[in-house]
Each structure stands twice: as structure tokens, then as C-alpha cells.
Design a protein around this motif. Structure first.
Motif, mmCIF file in Angstrom:
data_model
loop_
_atom_site.group_PDB
_atom_site.id
_atom_site.type_symbol
_atom_site.label_atom_id
_atom_site.label_comp_id
_atom_site.label_asym_id
_atom_site.label_seq_id
_atom_site.Cartn_x
_atom_site.Cartn_y
_atom_site.Cartn_z
ATOM 1 N N PHE A 23 8.665 -29.617 55.499
ATOM 2 C CA PHE A 23 8.738 -28.468 56.396
ATOM 3 C C PHE A 23 10.192 -28.080 56.691
ATOM 4 N N ALA A 24 10.345 -26.851 57.137
ATOM 5 C CA ALA A 24 11.681 -26.330 57.447
ATOM 6 C C ALA A 24 12.333 -27.165 58.540
ATOM 7 N N PRO A 25 13.664 -27.272 58.519
ATOM 8 C CA PRO A 25 14.353 -28.020 59.576
ATOM 9 C C PRO A 25 14.027 -27.464 60.952
ATOM 10 N N LEU A 26 14.052 -28.348 61.932
ATOM 11 C CA LEU A 26 13.800 -27.937 63.309
ATOM 12 C C LEU A 26 14.960 -27.087 63.820
ATOM 13 N N THR A 27 14.639 -25.980 64.476
ATOM 14 C CA THR A 27 15.669 -25.104 65.025
ATOM 15 C C THR A 27 16.103 -25.608 66.397
ATOM 16 N N ASP A 28 17.204 -25.076 66.884
ATOM 17 C CA ASP A 28 17.672 -25.454 68.224
ATOM 18 C C ASP A 28 16.630 -25.114 69.283
ATOM 19 N N ALA A 29 15.970 -23.972 69.127
ATOM 20 C CA ALA A 29 14.948 -23.576 70.099
ATOM 21 C C ALA A 29 13.768 -24.544 70.065
ATOM 22 N N GLU A 30 13.382 -24.976 68.872
ATOM 23 C CA GLU A 30 12.279 -25.928 68.759
ATOM 24 C C GLU A 30 12.664 -27.287 69.311
ATOM 25 N N LEU A 31 13.894 -27.691 69.082
ATOM 26 C CA LEU A 31 14.353 -28.969 69.631
ATOM 27 C C LEU A 31 14.376 -28.930 71.157
ATOM 28 N N ALA A 32 14.675 -27.775 71.713
ATOM 29 C CA ALA A 32 14.666 -27.629 73.177
ATOM 30 C C ALA A 32 13.245 -27.785 73.724
ATOM 31 N N ILE A 33 12.278 -27.251 73.012
ATOM 32 C CA ILE A 33 10.883 -27.405 73.434
ATOM 33 C C ILE A 33 10.468 -28.875 73.367
ATOM 34 N N ILE A 34 10.888 -29.555 72.315
ATOM 35 C CA ILE A 34 10.577 -30.979 72.193
ATOM 36 C C ILE A 34 11.225 -31.766 73.323
ATOM 37 N N ASP A 35 12.455 -31.428 73.669
ATOM 38 C CA ASP A 35 13.129 -32.107 74.776
ATOM 39 C C ASP A 35 12.405 -31.871 76.103
ATOM 40 N N GLU A 36 11.867 -30.679 76.278
ATOM 41 C CA GLU A 36 11.181 -30.360 77.530
ATOM 42 C C GLU A 36 9.904 -31.171 77.699
ATOM 43 N N HIS A 37 9.139 -31.300 76.639
ATOM 44 C CA HIS A 37 7.826 -31.935 76.744
ATOM 45 C C HIS A 37 7.801 -33.373 76.208
ATOM 46 N N GLY A 38 8.769 -33.715 75.397
ATOM 47 C CA GLY A 38 8.838 -35.080 74.875
ATOM 48 C C GLY A 38 9.645 -35.943 75.821
ATOM 49 N N VAL A 39 9.074 -36.238 76.948
ATOM 50 C CA VAL A 39 9.794 -36.913 78.034
ATOM 51 C C VAL A 39 9.907 -38.404 77.712
ATOM 52 N N ASP A 40 11.136 -38.910 77.746
ATOM 53 C CA ASP A 40 11.395 -40.322 77.481
ATOM 54 C C ASP A 40 10.571 -41.188 78.431
ATOM 55 N N GLY A 41 9.864 -42.163 77.884
ATOM 56 C CA GLY A 41 9.065 -43.069 78.694
ATOM 57 C C GLY A 41 7.583 -42.730 78.739
ATOM 58 N N THR A 42 7.205 -41.570 78.210
ATOM 59 C CA THR A 42 5.778 -41.224 78.170
ATOM 60 C C THR A 42 5.032 -42.275 77.354
ATOM 61 N N GLY A 43 3.976 -42.802 77.921
ATOM 62 C CA GLY A 43 3.201 -43.837 77.246
ATOM 63 C C GLY A 43 3.764 -45.221 77.358
ATOM 64 N N LEU A 44 4.933 -45.336 78.022
ATOM 65 C CA LEU A 44 5.584 -46.637 78.160
ATOM 66 C C LEU A 44 5.684 -47.050 79.631
ATOM 67 N N ASN A 45 4.962 -46.333 80.476
ATOM 68 C CA ASN A 45 4.998 -46.618 81.920
ATOM 69 C C ASN A 45 6.403 -46.548 82.488
ATOM 70 N N ARG A 46 7.194 -45.594 81.943
ATOM 71 C CA ARG A 46 8.552 -45.388 82.475
ATOM 72 C C ARG A 46 8.628 -44.001 83.066
#
Length: 343
Positions: free
Chosen positions: A320-343
Motif C-alpha cells: 500500500f501507499a506510504p502513510l501521509t502526515d494527515a493519516e499519521l496524525a489520525i493514528i496518533d489521535e486514536h492509537g493511544v499508547d497503553g491501550t490494551g495494556l492497562n496503561r
């Protein structure tokens, strides 16, 4: 342990290198496939051997040349190595020079003080057992599986260096080490003339520890590669748990993923990431794998599989095409560090 020689019906795919991607491990001369195959789970005695054999051979046909093992993997401990050793003897022996075979020692595999830790006795004894399990004279990478605060780090490093000096390993690595200790080991190994090839940490959209603790930067400055495990966060970065927990899923029968972490918060975050993946024409799993591999310091991402179809699906993540800056920002917003790790 020797498995002898067997007559095989397997013939390796002649085009296995045409579409595979390789990346250099740090400042070494060794290339590893972008996807390495891990035998952490589903390669013990609790899964059919013929299914395991089929998946391993299919991985090789896809150009996956790095197979990651450990004395602890099973169940029982060492079973995954023994099963891989059977496949190596029966099918892959003619291709041993094309395979990067790794194993690890130091995680507890029994009550004896000599079956855990980082002592010279533990590490070199385990390596001998692993070579017998695998039916090979050497491994390509020998890891210390996790830090041992009770053993001088100099002794652990000397044991790793000895494995190379004795011709029983070509390279050495470490796993799960904090940044300061990883730097110390890299320095000590360099002084011994046996550079640190790779470090194996956990890394995913939901676990960004190596971004926060500086390990990503250290890998580049010290010249070792990163082979990251759990890039799919034990299945949380797939569409498997978006609505319910399916019967037989890892969250039901694994000690590494509890159903307690599959909360409404998790589902909300994963659903948003899934929307982004769908907009890109890929699955959430493919998005997650592509995300970890975007980092130059990440040499390879470890993937497992319970079927050849699942393996095919995951390795297409690089199509797939490389991730764009806008897509990486969306991942940062919802891909919260600690999700699923009780953090």
C-alpha cells in the motif's frame, strides 16, 4: 537432538525472492526480511504439526527467511524449536544457508536456577539444548531473552560473545532490555569484537514505549537493528474484537491477552483506526504492520500465523501507499499508547 534426513515432497517456490523486501540490520552486513516469522505461539504440542509445517514452508515460499524461536516457546517449553527442527530436517535442510534462524535463552523454563537468568551457565547450556532441538550446528542469532538484574551484565555479554567465538552463533541480540542497559551491552559487545546485531522490543500503535524511552534513537546511533514483536498488539490491532470476542479467539484462551482489556474505550479507538484502514483499501492489521515498518530503525516486524491465508494477508501490508502526515496524525489521535495494556 538429530532428526536425520527425510524424503520430502516440498519444493521451494522459485520466485520467492522476486517480491520480498529485505532491510539491513543496523550497521551490520546482514539483511533481514521486512517480515520475520515468530514461533512464539501456536507451534507447541497443542496445535497439529502438519498445520505448523504448512505455515512454515509457506512463509519461506513468500521470501520470509528469518524464523524466530526461543527455548521457552511451546507448550511445553522447547516444543516449538523441536517442531521447527523437524521441518528443517524434512524439508528446509537444502536451504539452511538461506535461512536466518534465531533462538533465545534466559526466560524461565523451569524451577532450577540454571534454567533462567543471564549467567554463562544458563545461556550456553540453553544454546546447546537449542542446537539439539533444532538439529543444526549453529544458529544465526542468539539472544538473551530478557534482563537479569542478579547477574553482572559483563558475564551475560561474555556468554553471548562466547557463543559466536565458539562458532555456535553467527550474531547476537538482546530482547526486552531498557535503553540504558541496551547501550551498555552494545558497548561491551563492541569491545569484545562481537557487535550487537539486533534488539527485540515490543512495538505497536498501542505500545509506543520505544518511542518514549529513546530506544528507537539509540538503535540508529549505536548501529543495531530492531526486530519488533507484537506489532498487532496480540490481535487488538485487527478487526477481530471490534464488536465481540469470537469463540476460540486469543483473548479467550491465551495468557498474553485478557478479555478485560477489550473495553468500550479500546473498541472506540480501534474502530476509528479501522475506518482509516478501510479508507486506504487495507485492513487494520495491514495498517498496523505498515505503521511499525515506516521507522528506519525497525529492520523487521515479527508476525505469526494460524493459517497460510492469514500470513498472505499480513505480508501484503507493504503493497500500500506510504502513510501521509494527515493519516499519521489520525493514528496518533486514536492509537493511544497503553491501550490494551492497562496503561
Amino acid at each position: 537432538m538429530s532428526y536425520g534426513t527425510f524424503e520430502t515432497t516440498y519444493t521451494a517456490a522459485p520466485d520467492r525472492y522476486e517480491s520480498s523486501t529485505f532491510r539491513r540490520a543496523g550497521k551490520s552486513g546482514l539483511d533481514l526480511p521486512a517480515f520475520s516469522f515468530g514461533l512464539w505461539q501456536k507451534f507447541g504440542t497443542d496445535y497439529p504439526f502438519q498445520t505448523q509445517r504448512e505455515i512454515i514452508l509457506h512463509a519461506f515460499d513468500l521470501g520470509i527467511t528469518h524464523f524466530d524461536n526461543a527455548d521457552r516457546y511451546g507448550p511445553p517449553h522447547r516444543a516449538a524449536q523441536q517442531n521447527f527442527g523437524k521441518v528443517l530436517a524434512s524439508d528446509l535442510a537444502p536451504h539452511r544457508d538461506e535461512i536466518v534462524l534465531s533462538t533465545k535463552a534466559g526466560n524461565p523454563i523451569g524451577p532450577s536456577p540454571y534454567l533462567k537468568g543471564g549467567s554463562r551457565k544458563t545461556l550456553l547450556n540453553s544454546l546447546e539444548h537449542s542446537l539439539r532441538d533444532l538439529g543444526t550446528d549453529y544458529v544465526d542469532i542468539f539472544y538473551h531473552h530478557r534482563p537479569d538484574e542478579t547477574t553482572p551484565i559483563e558475564e551475560t555479554v561474555a556468554a553471548l560473545a562466547a557463543a559466536v567465538q565458539q562458532g555456535k552463533a553467527l550474531y547476537v541480540g538482546i530482547s526486552n532490555y531498557p535503553t540504558d542497559q541496551a547501550h551498555r551491552i552494545a558497548d561491551l559487545l563492541a569491545a569484545a569484537g562481537v557487535p550487537l546485531l539486533v534488539h527485540q522490543p515490543r512495538y505497536s500503535i498501542f505500545d509506543r514505549t520505544i518511542e518514549r524511552n529513546g530506544l528507537l534513537d539509540l538503535a540508529e546511533s549505536d548501529g543495531f537493528g530492531l526486530v519488533v514483536y507484537s506489532p498487532l498488539a496480540q490481535g487488538l490491532l485487527t478487526d477481530k474484537y471490534l464488536e465481540t470476542i469470537p469463540d476460540g479467539a486469543r483473548a479467550v484462551n491465551s495468557t498474553f491477552l485478557s478479555p478485560d482489556v477489550i473495553t468500550d474505550t479500546y473498541r472506540s479507538r480501534a474502530a476509528e483506526l479501522n475506518k482509516l484502514a478501510e479508507a486506504r483499501g487495507q485492513s487494520l492489521a495491514q495498517l498496523a504492520l505498515q505503521w511499525v515498518l515506516r521507522r528506519p530503525a525497525v529492520t523487521s516486524a515479527l508476525v505469526g500465523a494460524s493459517s497460510t491465508a492469514q500470513l498472505d494477508h499480513n505480508v501484503r501490508a507493504l503493497d500500500f501507499a506510504p502513510l501521509t502526515d494527515a493519516e499519521l496524525a489520525i493514528i496518533d489521535e486514536h492509537g493511544v499508547d497503553g491501550t490494551g495494556l492497562n496503561r
